[in-house]
Design an enzyme around this catalytic site. Sequence first.
Site, PDB file in Angstrom:
ATOM      1  N   LYS A   1      61.175  25.495 -49.360  1.00 11.20           N
ATOM      2  CA  LYS A   1      60.184  25.317 -48.281  1.00 11.20           C
ATOM      3  C   LYS A   1      58.771  25.260 -48.860  1.00 11.20           C
ATOM      4  CE  LYS A   1      63.315  27.144 -44.896  1.00 11.20           C
ATOM      5  NZ  LYS A   1      63.931  28.266 -44.238  1.00 11.20           N
TER       6      LYS A   1
ATOM      7  N   ASP B   1      60.158  27.288 -36.167  1.00  9.97           N
ATOM      8  CA  ASP B   1      61.623  27.252 -36.217  1.00  9.97           C
ATOM      9  C   ASP B   1      62.209  27.027 -34.816  1.00  9.97           C
ATOM     10  OD1 ASP B   1      62.991  27.364 -38.618  1.00  9.97           O
ATOM     11  OD2 ASP B   1      62.671  29.524 -38.880  1.00  9.97           O
TER      12      ASP B   1
ATOM     13  N   GLN C   1      62.326  34.261 -42.860  1.00 12.28           N
ATOM     14  CA  GLN C   1      63.588  33.791 -43.437  1.00 12.28           C
ATOM     15  C   GLN C   1      64.743  34.714 -43.035  1.00 12.28           C
ATOM     16  OE1 GLN C   1      64.069  30.849 -45.284  1.00 12.28           O
ATOM     17  NE2 GLN C   1      66.191  31.396 -44.860  1.00 12.28           N
TER      18      GLN C   1
END
Length: 286
Positions: free
Chosen positions: A52, A119, A96
Amino acid sequence: MAEIISGTALSATIRSELKCETDKLKAQGIVPGLAVVLVGEDPASKVYVRNKTKACEEIGFYHEQYNLPATITEHEILDLVDTLNHSDKIHGILIQAPLPKGLDFKNIINHISPEKDVDAFHPVNVGKITIGDFDFLPCTPAGVMELIHTTGISVEGKNCVVVGRSNIVGKPQAMLLLKENGTVTICHSKTPDLAQFTKNADILVAAAGKAGLIRGDMIKPGSIVIDVGMNRNEEGKLVGDVDFASAEPVAGFITPVPGGVGPMTITMLMKNTLRSARNHGKNKNL
Ligand code: NAD
């Protein structure tokens, strides 16, 4: 023989478009910024986070990475989320998953400002997706839609079968297919006779996390088969949920693992961050 849909190639094309758009935004004084929070030492999570931040550098985003010890308290993470929510440099916040035991992922996600929830896990964004009002598209399902679009086949009126009903893949995937007027069936671990459904799928999305679950004899000839699964087989090799060797001669289009959905997920995260930065600029009249 099926046509292979390369997520690696599509991802590279989209990332170069995102880089151009980022350069334009930077010229207006806005640098898209992503904060990535990693808690603990999970080796797979470390790889995802590294990929990422690499994507941020490639596209030209500002990024902050927080490597926190597994012993950190939930309260301390919530304090960090508050700081990031108020930071003018940060337009996207990513926690995460999975988090170490004792930390409540849901509660932490609920603290992220929905405008920075790139997200699309916050209940506000999940609700918006359900009513067809999309600020951020959930990354993996959005990547799947981009892969389907490359076939040139419209989703409208097609029998779409999603195998898996998780909150991050299966359920939002069904919503995105429905938005494009597919007739959608969701199968899951309690579905008896899975093949009865998959055999009728014009578009099949496999997201069960079970290596080789979908064999060639379970696939409709000529269909689009998208494999979200990422599993390690006995030899430690990365494999999908679809048994590629038996499925590829039957399907019309198929994604490989690796090199299919995986690279698209991160690219869609970058797209959401760019969108958030653009919204931030509009709100500030920049
Ligand atoms: P999950 O474990 O949360 O959900 C799995 C779903 O599959 C469940 O809803 C379950 O009911 C269903 N299922 C399990 N066994 C089944 C069976 N035998 N038949 C039918 N349905 C069955 O997993 P998830 O987070 O949704 O991820 C699914 C897979 O996708 C995993 O392999 C994961 O690693 C992968 N994944 C890949 C990406 C990517 O970027 N490529 C992103 C997210 C998840």
